[in-house]
Design a protein around this motif. Structure first.
Motif, PDB file in Angstrom:
ATOM      1  N   PRO B  89       8.078   8.107  -8.479  1.00 21.54           N
ATOM      2  CA  PRO B  89       6.681   8.388  -8.854  1.00 21.54           C
ATOM      3  C   PRO B  89       6.004   9.409  -7.964  1.00 21.54           C
ATOM      4  O   PRO B  89       4.905   9.845  -8.273  1.00 21.54           O
ATOM      5  CB  PRO B  89       6.005   7.020  -8.746  1.00 21.54           C
ATOM      6  CG  PRO B  89       6.875   6.215  -7.873  1.00 21.54           C
ATOM      7  CD  PRO B  89       8.258   6.717  -8.066  1.00 21.54           C
ATOM      8  N   ASN B 327       0.728   7.651 -11.125  1.00 18.08           N
ATOM      9  CA  ASN B 327       1.003   6.757 -10.018  1.00 18.08           C
ATOM     10  C   ASN B 327      -0.138   6.887  -9.032  1.00 18.08           C
ATOM     11  O   ASN B 327      -0.317   7.940  -8.423  1.00 18.08           O
ATOM     12  CB  ASN B 327       2.331   7.133  -9.360  1.00 18.08           C
ATOM     13  CG  ASN B 327       2.542   6.383  -8.055  1.00 18.08           C
ATOM     14  OD1 ASN B 327       2.415   5.175  -8.010  1.00 18.08           O
ATOM     15  ND2 ASN B 327       2.858   7.126  -7.004  1.00 18.08           N
ATOM     16  N   THR B 347       2.576   2.450  -4.293  1.00 18.48           N
ATOM     17  CA  THR B 347       1.991   2.485  -5.638  1.00 18.48           C
ATOM     18  C   THR B 347       0.828   1.499  -5.737  1.00 18.48           C
ATOM     19  O   THR B 347       1.030   0.303  -5.785  1.00 18.48           O
ATOM     20  CB  THR B 347       3.051   2.118  -6.698  1.00 18.48           C
ATOM     21  OG1 THR B 347       4.123   3.043  -6.585  1.00 18.48           O
ATOM     22  CG2 THR B 347       2.472   2.189  -8.101  1.00 18.48           C
TER      23      THR B 347
END
Lengths: 194, 437, 325, 204
Positions: B89, B327, B347
């Motif tokens: 991400p 993200n 995250t």
């Protein structure tokens, strides 16, 4: 040796230049002066009507140009009025009667006002009479009051009023002020010298 | 109570209502987890397992070297299926360890609790390091490093960053409400480690319930206080938060410890007691799955390495007009091209934004309106920096503070000409780094 | 099921931030145009439909010029800034100025004032004021002939403005009643959009509240004129007009709210805005009291425009944690 | 022989177009901008420069071998100043009206970069014949440009060219054109036009 050459070349150049120019100057200077004299004389005869010749009278550093009639009489007098306009120095020659109560004629000797605006005091190309502005001063009586200006209305000649140029109020105002001031200053001076 | 704040900044729409009231839920164990070996800045970790190995939940599977590094653990039990490069991400394709779940979630050992008061400071730090705890606000900086300031720089104040100034995100908010005891215990542990005299918990005033709750719980502790701060972006930026709370300015290029402060995110503080007391490593985190593109926005507790896809499916899936998957938050988060990427330790949110919200209008030339100047929390002149960078005047750009940019995105957010200012400044920072190296 | 495949492709990749404020350049321009509506409406009431015609001709010519130049440069017109330029230019023209002059000024404003520098955002001087400066320099008589407001029955075809009256010694404003009715309401001679302070302030406050103009500029500009004008008035009330007269006469209000605040040609830094406004205020007072012209708002702003890059350079705020070397 | 002749023509025409002192080299801008409020003023200034430049070039190139390098600039200046003074005095004596209009700009020719520049770049290195051709080319180029500049300004600013009415009576004079800003504007447009034509010529 090298520096001697430098000195010689420069000296000779300046010398030649100086000699050449001095010859030229001795030829040109009288012509230039004559031209200036002519301009002034022209102006004097312009502002002082009906005179045959004039003579210069200096009182406390101020020059008065006295007009002499063909009969030999001092009939009128001219003097310079100098002051700031909108963006340049204005030089005006004012011709008056000897008692300094009535303006005969005025002549704008020098101005460098805004082209197209302030220059209308000398030359208004859009008007029927391009010289109308300065001519307004002719034959104004200033015994009792100063000259005044009006905008966008008919001036009252009896009250020594003139009309300002639209869009060039400051230049117009300056001319009026310069003439007023010069008359005030010179009236007594001239009378005292009589 | 007086509300504190910093100079400048902006206030984007919050969109927090989508998930603010949603209790944190556990999601079912995924079939596979993909655990990235690059969880934070610095060199990636080296795997110490190989495909085919059986692993238990919490088992160390990769180790880093050097000072700024952290450990990586299996987040569930199963078999190591593959060690390969997968999309991450954060926009790169680092090496990841894929673990196929055996469905048992069998722990490596019994996680028994010890009284942390009896532990030495060194031992506590060691346990935090071993547990692989990193800053959970996004940057994922190893926490044990942050808690080991050099002796020359004594720390007097510890700050808990409960601002969560990014729009949409509510994970920290929920954690403060639901895990407040853990938060305070973590706070006490960290204070002891740092030797700090006091702790300030800075919370944006849009989380009144959290402020009230923590106020009540800390009423008896004089050295821990809760300070409401103005709801303004980027209130949660470390340097700005310190400025707001303490009126201390971290020098350009410096760290909070230069002014005697350490700042930790709520999630980080909550992760600390478990690691110190039970040695259980960090294998899960709370993620806000939200955005107009998510059918039922939720706050989820998920295992590290769970693909976004699982989270999104648990939340009812995507609406057809979803345009972007992000993200993190909308201001600093990274857009994803696939929902196969896994949750990493940093995250904080998975956002699905719809077209009407993300639509980028046409770019105009700069009209010198000065909005970016009035907004930049770091006091920079973004429009000028961008122009200098554009014309390759890097020395001048550097002199004017380009390197101080915290990339918060406020300038690009307010720009009426829709100029991607922050993106261009990021490029400029890279160019300046290249030039200086 | 083909949808499933395409689903993975449809996510847009872009750099953060993924939100953006709803403002854009056109919205700003259109809001400023909206803010001018009260002043435009008053001008129509005050000077008749001719003033609306002037505004429309100026706006139309500006748009057309912009379109032609962009076409020559093989670009597209993307913003409505030239419309605003046209309206602002018209507001600063005397009523009854011929259509030809209005068009010429508009072409100059856009072509020389803006496009020659590279278009919106790159121009140094406020284009509307540059257009006006060109007309003023070219046709000084036309530009200073003030038509009398139509609803004030006047015999004279031309009419003195309050400032012109002060400068040339024919006071238009004499007592307190004249202040309210003349200066503040706008029942005096002057340019199309400048006479009614109240209408301009209405629009001006609107854009200040909307934050489409930097409040520091009108505050510092008007404040400087008021304070400096006041000082001279206190020194010699006979020679200098009082500060209230300064504030509400001439183009100061429209200049302060709509011209000086032009984003492109004013500083981007807060301190710079103060300096810009103060500088312009000082120049206005100097020109009004000691210069050859009755009004100095236009020149004060154009003059300060020229200093903006310098001001911006030396007023850069100290960035966070900056250590002075 | 033939080759020499062609290059002499080139020597002359380069001043008119390729190396036009005003439009390309941007030299002598002070008189260019200051006096060109009418075609006649532009022409007179051009002619004054023509005389000064040609005469100085003759002298300098004649004596180029005996002027030491170290004092060449002072020598050039003395020579140029001499001719400028000659021009100034002669004009004042013979054409007082024009002299008045050009005002202080005649004496200022001394520091006009074109003249010193041509001495330095050309006359001091080339034989007399070529120097004269070069000086004539440059000053004709200068004169034509100034006259054109003056004509444009006079046309728009006063509706006339050489005092002959061109514009219809209904034309309102653009006063700004005969004021200093008009000089900058017109010169800017002339340079733009020059470059535009040059581009067209090159692409053909």
């Amino acid at each position: 040796m090298k520096s001697a050459k430098l000195i010689i070349v420069l000296t000779v150049t300046t010398l030649l230049s100086g000699i050449g120019l001095s010859f030229l100057n001795s030829w040109a200077q009288p012509k230039i002066e004559a031209y200036q004299q002519k301009v002034l004389e022209q102006a004097i005869y312009d502002v002082l009507p009906g005179i045959e010749k004039y003579k210069v009278k200096e009182i406390e550093g101020t020059k008065f140009y006295e007009g002499i009639s063909p009969e030999g009489q001092t009939v009128n007098v001219a003097f310079r009025a100098i002051g700031r306009g909108f963006q340049s120095e204005l030089r005006i020659l004012v011709g008056m009667d000897t008692s300094m109560t009535k303006i005969l004629n005025v002549n704008l000797l020098q101005q460098a006002e805004t082209p197209g605006l302030g220059t209308k005091i000398a030359d208004d190309p859009g008007a029927d009479n391009p010289a109308w502005f300065m001519q307004q001063f002719d034959s104004l009586t200033v015994a009792q009051q100063d000259i005044d200006y009006v905008k966008n209305e008919e001036p009252d000649k009896e009250n020594a009023e003139i009309e300002a140029i639209t869009g060039a109020t400051i230049s117009s105002k300056s001319v009026v002020n310069i003439i007023n001031k010069a008359i005030d200053n010179n009236r007594e001076l001239y009378n005292s010298g009589q | 109570m007086q509300v504190k704040t910093f100079k400048r900044g902006t206030h984007p729409p919050e969109f927090k209502e989508l998930a603010a009231d949603k209790k944190i839920e556990e999601i079912p164990l995924p079939e596979n987890v993909f655990i990235s070996l690059s969880q934070h800045i610095g060199a990636p970790c080296k795997p110490i397992v190989k495909p085919g190995d059986e692993v238990k939940t919490g088992q160390l599977i990769a180790e880093g070297e050097g000072f700024v590094t952290s450990q990586v653990h299996a987040s569930l039990s199963g078999k190591v299926k593959k060690i390969d490069k997968y999309p991450s991400p954060i926009g790169t394709k680092p090496t990841m360890i894929q673990i196929e779940s055996d469905g048992n979630d069998e722990p490596l050992q019994e996680w028994t609790e010890e009284d942390w008061h009896k532990l030495s400071i060194e031992e506590m730090k060691n346990r935090i390091a071993k547990a692989g705890i990193v800053g959970m606000g996004g940057a994922a900086f190893p926490t044990n490093v942050k808690l080991s300031p050099p002796e020359k720089k004594p720390i007097d104040t510890f700050i808990i960053n409960g601002c969560e100034c990014e729009p949409f995100l509510t994970a920290d908010h929920r954690m403060m409400l639901e895990n407040s005891d853990k938060l305070l215990e973590g706070t006490r542990i960290i204070m002891k480690i740092l030797g700090a005299k006091r702790t300030i918990i800075g919370i944006e005033e849009n989380k009144l319930d959290a402020i009230e709750l923590l106020n009540k719980k800390t009423a008896s502790e004089s050295n821990i206080s809760v300070q409401p701060v103005k709801t303004k972006y980027p209130q949660g930026a470390e340097k700005n938060l310190i400025d707001a709370l303490l009126k201390r300015k971290v020098p350009a290029g410096g760290l909070p410890m230069d002014v005697g402060v350490v700042v930790n995110n709520v999630g980080t503080a909550i992760a600390v007691p478990q690691a110190v007391k039970t040695k259980k490593p960090l294998i899960e985190r709370v993620v806000t799955v939200t955005g107009q593109g998510i059918k039922e926005p939720k706050n989820l507790r998920v295992r590290i390495g769970t693909p976004f896809k699982n989270l999104i499916e648990y939340c009812g899936g995507l609406t057809p007009d979803t345009k972007k998957i992000i993200n993190g938050g909308p201001m600093m988060g990274i857009a994803q091209y696939t929902i196969d990427v896994p949750v990493i330790k940093g995250t904080s949110g998975v956002l699905a934004l719809t077209e009407d919200i993300t639509q980028k209008a046409k770019e105009f030339t700069c009209i010198r309106c000065g909005s970016c100047v009035e907004t930049c929390p770091m006091g920079l002149v973004p429009t000028r920096l961008v122009r200098l960078i554009e014309f390759d005047k890097l020395n001048m750009a550097e002199e004017m503070g380009t390197m101080s940019c915290i990339e918060c995105g406020s300038c690009a957010y307010v720009c009426p000409s829709n100029i991607p200012l922050v993106q261009r400044i990021k490029v400029g920072k890279q160019l300046i780094n290249e030039k200086n190296n | 099921m083909a949808k499933k495949n395409s689903e993975e492709q449809r996510f847009t990749l872009s750099s953060s931030p993924h939100l953006s404020k709803e403002d854009d350049v056109n919205k700003i321009m259109n809001t400023v145009i909206m803010a001018l509506v009260p002043a435009i409406a008053f001008s129509v009431y005050h000077f008749g439909w001719d003033s609306l015609l002037t505004i429309m001709v100026a706006a139309g010519s500006c748009l057309a010029t912009e379109y032609l130049i962009k076409k020559m440069r093989k670009r597209e017109v993307t913003d409505t800034s030239s419309l605003l330029t046209g309206i602002l230019l018209a507001m600063t023209l005397p009523p009854g100025l011929g259509i030809g002059f209005v068009m010429l000024g508009s072409v100059f404003a856009i072509a020389i004032g803006k496009e020659i520098f590279g278009g919106l955002g790159y121009n140094i001087f406020n284009p509307a004021l540059l257009g006006r400066a060109f007309l003023q320099a070219s046709f000084p008589v036309k530009m200073t002939t003030w038509e009398a407001p139509q609803h004030l029955a006047m015999d004279a075809k031309s009419f003195a403005t309050p400032l012109g009256g002060y400068k040339f010694g024919e006071s238009v404003i004499q007592n307190a009643g004249d202040y309210i009715d003349g200066l503040i309401m706008g029942n005096v001679g002057g340019c199309i959009g400048e006479t009614s302070a109240i209408a301009i302030i209405l629009g001006g406050v609107f854009i200040l509240v909307k934050k489409y103009a930097d409040w520091r500029i009108p505050v510092s500009y008007l404040g400087t004129v008021f304070v400096l004008g006041g000082i001279f008035w206190l020194i010699s009330p006979a020679n200098y007009p009082d500060p209230i007269f300064h504030l509400f006469s001439g183009g100061l209000m429209i200049g302060a709210f709509f011209m000086a605040t032009d984003m492109v040609t004013s500083p981007v830094t807060p301190l710079g805005s103060w300096i810009f406004g103060i500088g312009a205020g000082v120049i206005v007072i100097l020109i009004r009291l000691f210069g050859g012209l009755p009004e100095g708002v236009m020149y004060s702003i154009i003059f300060m425009n020229a200093f903006v890059p310098l001001i911006d350079r030396y007023t850069r705020p100290k960035y966070f944690g900056e250590v002075k070397k | 022989m033939a080759k020499n002749k062609i290059s002499l023509i080139k020597e002359f025409t380069k001043g008119l177009w390729d190396e036009n002192p005003v439009l390309v080299m941007l030299l002598g801008l002070c008189p260019t901008l200051a006096v060109t409020n009418s075609a006649i003023n532009g022409l007179s200034m051009g002619l004054a420069v023509l005389f000064t430049l040609t005469s100085s070039s003759i002298i300098i190139s004649t004596f180029r071998k005996i002027i030491p390098d170290e004092v060449r600039i002072p020598t050039f200046i003395v020579v140029i100043a001499t001719f400028v003074t000659i021009t100034d005095l002669t004009m004042a004596a013979k054409f007082p009206e024009i002299s008045k209009a050009l005002g202080p700009f005649i004496p200022l020719i001394v520091v006009n970069c074109i003249i010193l520049g041509r001495q330095e770049a050309f006359s001091s290195k080339n034989p007399v014949g070529r120097s004269i051709i070069d000086a004539l080319g440059m000053s004709v180029g200068f004169t034509l440009t100034l006259t054109l500049l003056g004509a444009i300004r006079e046309l728009l600013g006063a509706g006339t060219i050489f005092q002959i009415q061109i514009m219809p009576d209904s034309f309102a004079n653009w006063m700004v054109m005969i004021l200093p800003p008009g000089a900058f504007l017109t010169l800017g447009f002339m340079i733009a036009g020059y470059n535009w034509i040059n581009d067209k010529l090159k692409t053909q």
